[in-house]
Motif scaffolding. Structure first.
Motif, PDB file in Angstrom:
ATOM      1  N   VAL A  96      -3.459   5.358  -1.341  1.00 35.88           N
ATOM      2  CA  VAL A  96      -4.364   6.156  -0.518  1.00 35.88           C
ATOM      3  C   VAL A  96      -3.752   7.539  -0.415  1.00 35.88           C
ATOM      4  O   VAL A  96      -2.606   7.691  -0.003  1.00 35.88           O
ATOM      5  CB  VAL A  96      -4.553   5.541   0.885  1.00 35.88           C
TER       6      VAL A  96
ATOM      7  N   LYS B   5     -13.213  -5.211  -2.323  1.00 36.77           N
ATOM      8  CA  LYS B   5     -13.389  -4.765  -3.708  1.00 36.77           C
ATOM      9  C   LYS B   5     -12.635  -5.679  -4.680  1.00 36.77           C
ATOM     10  O   LYS B   5     -13.081  -5.942  -5.780  1.00 36.77           O
ATOM     11  CB  LYS B   5     -12.878  -3.324  -3.856  1.00 36.77           C
ATOM     12  N   ARG B   6     -11.492  -6.192  -4.242  1.00 36.93           N
ATOM     13  CA  ARG B   6     -10.676  -7.059  -5.097  1.00 36.93           C
ATOM     14  C   ARG B   6     -11.007  -8.537  -4.934  1.00 36.93           C
ATOM     15  O   ARG B   6     -10.340  -9.390  -5.501  1.00 36.93           O
ATOM     16  CB  ARG B   6      -9.192  -6.817  -4.789  1.00 36.93           C
TER      17      ARG B   6
ATOM     18  N   LEU C 256       0.852  -1.185   0.000  1.00 39.55           N
ATOM     19  CA  LEU C 256       0.000   0.000   0.000  1.00 39.55           C
ATOM     20  C   LEU C 256       0.889   1.237   0.000  1.00 39.55           C
ATOM     21  O   LEU C 256       1.956   1.235   0.606  1.00 39.55           O
ATOM     22  CB  LEU C 256      -0.873  -0.001   1.269  1.00 39.55           C
TER      23      LEU C 256
ATOM     24  N   GLU D 125      -7.303   4.767  -4.308  1.00 39.46           N
ATOM     25  CA  GLU D 125      -8.330   3.948  -3.659  1.00 39.46           C
ATOM     26  C   GLU D 125      -9.164   4.770  -2.678  1.00 39.46           C
ATOM     27  O   GLU D 125     -10.344   4.498  -2.499  1.00 39.46           O
ATOM     28  CB  GLU D 125      -7.687   2.780  -2.896  1.00 39.46           C
ATOM     29  N   GLU D 126      -8.509   5.743  -2.055  1.00 38.89           N
ATOM     30  CA  GLU D 126      -9.190   6.532  -1.022  1.00 38.89           C
ATOM     31  C   GLU D 126      -8.501   7.872  -0.880  1.00 38.89           C
ATOM     32  O   GLU D 126      -7.329   8.024  -1.228  1.00 38.89           O
ATOM     33  CB  GLU D 126      -9.154   5.766   0.304  1.00 38.89           C
TER      34      GLU D 126
ATOM     35  N   PRO E  60      -2.292  -0.473  -4.320  1.00 33.48           N
ATOM     36  CA  PRO E  60      -3.295   0.518  -3.920  1.00 33.48           C
ATOM     37  C   PRO E  60      -2.640   1.784  -3.383  1.00 33.48           C
ATOM     38  O   PRO E  60      -1.654   1.719  -2.651  1.00 33.48           O
ATOM     39  CB  PRO E  60      -4.083  -0.176  -2.809  1.00 33.48           C
TER      40      PRO E  60
ATOM     41  N   LYS F 248       0.158   4.349 -11.795  1.00 33.17           N
ATOM     42  CA  LYS F 248      -0.945   3.661 -12.462  1.00 33.17           C
ATOM     43  C   LYS F 248      -0.650   3.332 -13.923  1.00 33.17           C
ATOM     44  O   LYS F 248      -1.264   2.438 -14.492  1.00 33.17           O
ATOM     45  CB  LYS F 248      -2.240   4.472 -12.335  1.00 33.17           C
TER      46      LYS F 248
ATOM     47  N   ASP G 241      -1.009  -2.167  -9.795  1.00 37.53           N
ATOM     48  CA  ASP G 241      -1.898  -2.860  -8.864  1.00 37.53           C
ATOM     49  C   ASP G 241      -1.671  -2.488  -7.401  1.00 37.53           C
ATOM     50  O   ASP G 241      -2.405  -2.964  -6.526  1.00 37.53           O
ATOM     51  CB  ASP G 241      -1.753  -4.374  -9.030  1.00 37.53           C
TER      52      ASP G 241
ATOM     53  N   ILE H 187     -10.523  -2.342   0.441  1.00 39.35           N
ATOM     54  CA  ILE H 187      -9.763  -2.627  -0.775  1.00 39.35           C
ATOM     55  C   ILE H 187      -9.821  -4.125  -1.068  1.00 39.35           C
ATOM     56  O   ILE H 187     -10.051  -4.546  -2.207  1.00 39.35           O
ATOM     57  CB  ILE H 187      -8.297  -2.151  -0.647  1.00 39.35           C
ATOM     58  N   ASN H 188      -9.617  -4.943  -0.040  1.00 39.71           N
ATOM     59  CA  ASN H 188      -9.630  -6.388  -0.240  1.00 39.71           C
ATOM     60  C   ASN H 188     -11.004  -6.901  -0.656  1.00 39.71           C
ATOM     61  O   ASN H 188     -11.101  -7.790  -1.507  1.00 39.71           O
ATOM     62  CB  ASN H 188      -9.135  -7.111   1.013  1.00 39.71           C
TER      63      ASN H 188
END
Length: 196
Positions: free
Chosen positions: A134, A184-185, A103, A153-154, A132, A123, A130, A181-182
């Motif tokens: 924040v 969502k994935r 992260l 992600e946030e 994430p 990205k 991949d 996040i998890n």
């Protein structure tokens, strides 16, 4: 990892917690008499989590303010995270490629390369896309939708990280974000790396 264990004493097929006396029998401080047989049994009651090699969440913390960087790093270390730190955008990209964190916590106002530019590079690169991200920023949330659309992600405002009593809320906030996040994935809670 936490596994609760217990020590029990067996007397004539009766199981009783260690330290308690047998039912309907007087306790003798001298120990068991010749008619009693003691067996100590060490057992695992119920694992709180599935036993596996300990894995910690590795976080790349990017902020140009040394005071904020050190305060957040301290709070995350205390909560059991592995923390990497970068103070500018170029260092952040280099560390993301080399260290592959789980992260990234990214400030928006950075020297050498701004937060939005770092996000864009992360990205666009197949090696980091991949991971994430924040966003932690002192800017107002008016940029939130734009940054989420760019791949974050946030979005979290820095002034929401300290409670009125002075406690750093970042570790608790991250627990919630990592779970979201998890989910969502499609990653099960049991498969989530945990803190120690």
């Amino acid at each position: 990892m936490d596994v609760t264990t217990g020590l029990w004493i067996k007397r004539h097929s009766q199981f009783e917690p260690h330290g308690s006396t047998p039912r309907n029998r007087p306790y003798s401080p001298r120990g068991p008499d010749s008619s009693d047989t003691l067996h100590l049994i060490l057992f695992t009651e119920k694992p709180i989590v599935q036993l596996r090699a300990a894995v910690c969440v590795k976080i790349l913390l990017v902020d140009d303010s040394k005071a904020i960087l050190h305060e957040n790093e301290r709070a995350l270390h205390k909560a059991g995270y592995v923390v990497l730190c970068a103070e500018d955008g170029i260092s952040a990209l280099d560390m993301a490629l080399a260290q592959k964190p789980d992260l990234i916590l990214l400030d928006m106002i950075l020297p050498k390369l701004s937060g939005p530019e770092v996000l864009q590079h992360l990205k666009q690169d197949a090696a980091t896309t991949d991971i994430p991200v924040v966003v932690l920023s002192s800017l107002t949330g008016k940029n939130r939708e734009k940054l989420i659309a760019a791949g974050a992600e946030e979005y979290v405002e820095k002034n929401s990280l300290i409670s009125p009593t002075g406690t750093n809320l970042l570790p608790k906030l991250l627990e919630d974000i990592i779970c979201r996040i998890n989910r969502k994935r499609g990653i099960s809670f049991r498969d989530t790396p945990t803190t120690i």
